[in-house]
Design an enzyme around this catalytic site. Structure first.
Site, PDB file in Angstrom:
ATOM      1  N   MET A 224      -9.658   5.405  -1.227  1.00 35.76           N
ATOM      2  CA  MET A 224     -10.014   5.740  -2.612  1.00 35.76           C
ATOM      3  C   MET A 224     -10.312   7.228  -2.705  1.00 35.76           C
ATOM      4  O   MET A 224     -11.208   7.725  -2.004  1.00 35.76           O
ATOM      5  CB  MET A 224     -11.217   4.911  -3.067  1.00 35.76           C
ATOM      6  CG  MET A 224     -10.929   3.416  -3.120  1.00 35.76           C
ATOM      7  SD  MET A 224     -12.392   2.423  -3.478  1.00 35.76           S
ATOM      8  CE  MET A 224     -13.252   2.468  -1.895  1.00 35.76           C
ATOM      9  N   VAL A 225      -9.554   7.923  -3.520  1.00 35.74           N
ATOM     10  CA  VAL A 225      -9.704   9.368  -3.647  1.00 35.74           C
ATOM     11  C   VAL A 225     -11.140   9.721  -4.014  1.00 35.74           C
ATOM     12  O   VAL A 225     -11.689   9.196  -4.987  1.00 35.74           O
ATOM     13  CB  VAL A 225      -8.725   9.920  -4.703  1.00 35.74           C
ATOM     14  CG1 VAL A 225      -8.978  11.408  -4.940  1.00 35.74           C
ATOM     15  CG2 VAL A 225      -7.282   9.703  -4.260  1.00 35.74           C
TER      16      VAL A 225
ATOM     17  N   GLN B   1      -5.148   7.927   5.496  1.00 31.85           N
ATOM     18  CA  GLN B   1      -4.017   7.760   4.589  1.00 31.85           C
ATOM     19  C   GLN B   1      -3.535   9.098   4.031  1.00 31.85           C
ATOM     20  O   GLN B   1      -4.335   9.928   3.598  1.00 31.85           O
ATOM     21  CB  GLN B   1      -4.361   6.854   3.414  1.00 31.85           C
ATOM     22  CG  GLN B   1      -3.121   6.517   2.583  1.00 31.85           C
ATOM     23  CD  GLN B   1      -3.425   5.803   1.283  1.00 31.85           C
ATOM     24  OE1 GLN B   1      -4.004   6.384   0.373  1.00 31.85           O
ATOM     25  NE2 GLN B   1      -3.029   4.535   1.200  1.00 31.85           N
TER      26      GLN B   1
ATOM     27  N   HIS C  37      -0.441  -4.380  -2.664  1.00 37.85           N
ATOM     28  CA  HIS C  37      -1.235  -4.410  -3.886  1.00 37.85           C
ATOM     29  C   HIS C  37      -0.410  -5.169  -4.923  1.00 37.85           C
ATOM     30  O   HIS C  37       0.680  -4.729  -5.300  1.00 37.85           O
ATOM     31  CB  HIS C  37      -1.516  -2.979  -4.357  1.00 37.85           C
ATOM     32  CG  HIS C  37      -2.436  -2.908  -5.539  1.00 37.85           C
ATOM     33  ND1 HIS C  37      -3.039  -1.753  -5.946  1.00 37.85           N
ATOM     34  CD2 HIS C  37      -2.863  -3.863  -6.418  1.00 37.85           C
ATOM     35  CE1 HIS C  37      -3.785  -1.970  -7.012  1.00 37.85           C
ATOM     36  NE2 HIS C  37      -3.684  -3.261  -7.307  1.00 37.85           N
TER      37      HIS C  37
ATOM     38  N   LYS D  71       0.884   1.154   2.457  1.00 38.88           N
ATOM     39  CA  LYS D  71       0.276   0.440   1.330  1.00 38.88           C
ATOM     40  C   LYS D  71       1.163   0.644   0.114  1.00 38.88           C
ATOM     41  O   LYS D  71       1.488   1.784  -0.235  1.00 38.88           O
ATOM     42  CB  LYS D  71      -1.137   0.962   1.065  1.00 38.88           C
ATOM     43  CG  LYS D  71      -1.885   0.243  -0.052  1.00 38.88           C
ATOM     44  CD  LYS D  71      -3.330   0.743  -0.139  1.00 38.88           C
ATOM     45  CE  LYS D  71      -4.124  -0.061  -1.177  1.00 38.88           C
ATOM     46  NZ  LYS D  71      -3.727   0.235  -2.557  1.00 38.88           N
TER      47      LYS D  71
ATOM     48  N   ALA E 134     -11.057  -2.358  -3.477  1.00 40.89           N
ATOM     49  CA  ALA E 134     -11.265  -0.983  -3.918  1.00 40.89           C
ATOM     50  C   ALA E 134     -12.447  -0.947  -4.874  1.00 40.89           C
ATOM     51  O   ALA E 134     -13.591  -0.837  -4.468  1.00 40.89           O
ATOM     52  CB  ALA E 134      -9.994  -0.430  -4.556  1.00 40.89           C
TER      53      ALA E 134
ATOM     54  N   CYS F 128      -0.102   4.841  -5.263  1.00 40.06           N
ATOM     55  CA  CYS F 128      -0.836   5.568  -6.300  1.00 40.06           C
ATOM     56  C   CYS F 128      -0.009   5.632  -7.588  1.00 40.06           C
ATOM     57  O   CYS F 128       1.118   6.115  -7.591  1.00 40.06           O
ATOM     58  CB  CYS F 128      -1.166   6.981  -5.836  1.00 40.06           C
ATOM     59  SG  CYS F 128      -2.133   7.910  -7.062  1.00 40.06           S
TER      60      CYS F 128
END
Length: 407
Positions: A36-37, A98, A194, A166, A251, A127
């Protein structure tokens, strides 16, 4: 598409892959914190491991910027190898770093820089944000299978550690499965699926498709992690059963409640599951979590970004902040300076302590009533709502749900 099946060619001796890597190196993790950014940074990883996380990914790192010698600040903010804390074998493992990338050489150089500090390198193919579209990475690479193959295969052949990937699903099961099989042929040793489309983001996030994840799991021979729809512990077991996945990745659910994986050994239908003690295991008092996180930030030599700290506090304490509006405004107005972050933490601590007093007041007012009897249901989403002094997930209502309620 020109593919050369080099999956078995790995030039690095003794590199484990697939289920052997999953078992012998990672320890067969089932409960995983997503990349997670600005949010799965070292301090958050330390907190998450205390509350049951078995494998954690770093925030997504842009490979192009990471290797830019004129931007050392970016490297230190995203994966600081100077202090020795990130990727520490005793306190920050198992760990997967990542990257997002669209250039083979940039990705390889970045991955080689971190390979001694992590257990694997992951390629972000999921993303969906506009910045990823502008930069042509993440889910906006998913139509260029030849480039994706080269990116993964280059790491597979040249790294001393495995490469993983991912990704998001396609509209059809068939294309999703073919995509996953291509990633496996390229050399990905773990696949995280995802179950949402590239277009499912923001207010259009919607529900993840577990059927597509199950189809991927049945089609490949490497471990598969399922991502999507994980808000409560009951969702974890339901997801594992529905998808057959080897692990579940969370997340946002874990960001709002870092204790999501705590005490998960107890079956959801056990008599004790709804006892006050067990509920508090799964949903601790959010102020306690916030203060524990700030203490970790303070104790680390590795710097945590200002935006990361503030973002975590807003999410953890959301149930209280939506009621205590003045504290929410105070939190938003706190000014910190990048070179004096630790000195500025005292303002955050003071706000948390004030929140604690108010939450204890409300908890005392409900004394004598069991926690299970204080649980309600949010009418628009159907999500369980815990007492507002406890950590809990947040789920955005879909446009259809809002329309149904006249909003």
């Amino acid at each position: 598409m020109s593919e050369r099946n080099t999956t078995a060619i790995a030039t690095i001796p003794h590199k484990l892959g697939g289920y052997q890597f999953y078992r012998d190196v990672l320890g067969s993790p089932k409960y995983i914190v997503a990349p997670m950014v600005d949010q799965s940074e070292l301090a958050w990883r330390r907190l998450s491991r205390r509350y049951g996380a078995q494998l954690i990914y770093t925030p997504m790192i842009n490979a192009k910027i990471f290797i830019d010698e004129n931007n050392l600040t970016y490297r230190r903010q995203n994966f600081d190898m100077v202090t020795g804390e990130e990727g520490d074998p005793t306190t920050d493992r198992p760990l997967i770093v990542q990257f997002c990338a669209n250039d083979v050489n940039q990705l390889l150089v970045s991955a080689k820089a971190v390979e001694k500090h992590c257990d694997a390198v992951d390629l972000n193919l999921g993303c969906p944000q506009d910045i990823a579209k502008r930069g042509r990475y993440g889910s906006f690479l998913q139509d260029d299978w030849e480039l994706i193959y080269k990116l993964i295969n280059t790491l597979h052949v040249n790294l001393s550690i495995p490469v993983t990937a991912k990704f998001r699903v396609f509209p059809t099961v068939e294309k999703t499965v073919e995509y996953a099989k291509m990633l496996e042929r390229a050399g990905a040793q773990i696949l995280t699926c995802h179950g949402r489309l590239r277009e499912q983001r923001g207010q259009n996030t919607g529900v993840a498709d577990w059927d597509k994840i199950r189809a991927v799991k049945q089609a490949v021979s490497v471990p598969v992690f399922a991502n999507g729809n994980i808000l409560h512990q009951s969702d974890i077991d339901a997801c594992l059963r529905a998808t057959g996945a080897d692990g579940v990745m969370s997340a946002e659910g874990q960001l709002y409640n870092p204790a999501l994986f705590t005490g998960i050994d107890l079956p959801c239908d056990a008599d004790e599951y709804l006892s006050d003690r067990r509920i508090l295991d799964r949903h601790p008092r959010h102020v306690d979590l916030a203060l524990e996180y700030l203490e970790i930030v303070k104790d680390l030599k590795t710097a945590t970004t200002i935006s990361g700290i503030k973002g975590h506090l807003f999410k953890i304490m959301r149930p209280g902040l939506i009621r205590e509006v003045d504290l929410r405004e105070k939190l938003g107005k706190v000014k910190m300076y990048p070179k004096k972050i630790k000195e500025g933490l005292s303002e955050y601590v003071a706000i948390c302590e004030e929140m604690r007093e108010r939450m204890e007041r409300d908890e005392k007012a409900a004394e004598g009533t069991s926690l299970k009897d204080l649980i309600t249901t949010e009418p628009m989403t159907g999500i369980q709502v815990m007492p507002h002094w406890l950590a809990q997930p947040y789920f955005r209502p879909s446009p259809e749900q809002k329309k149904a309620f006249g909003q």
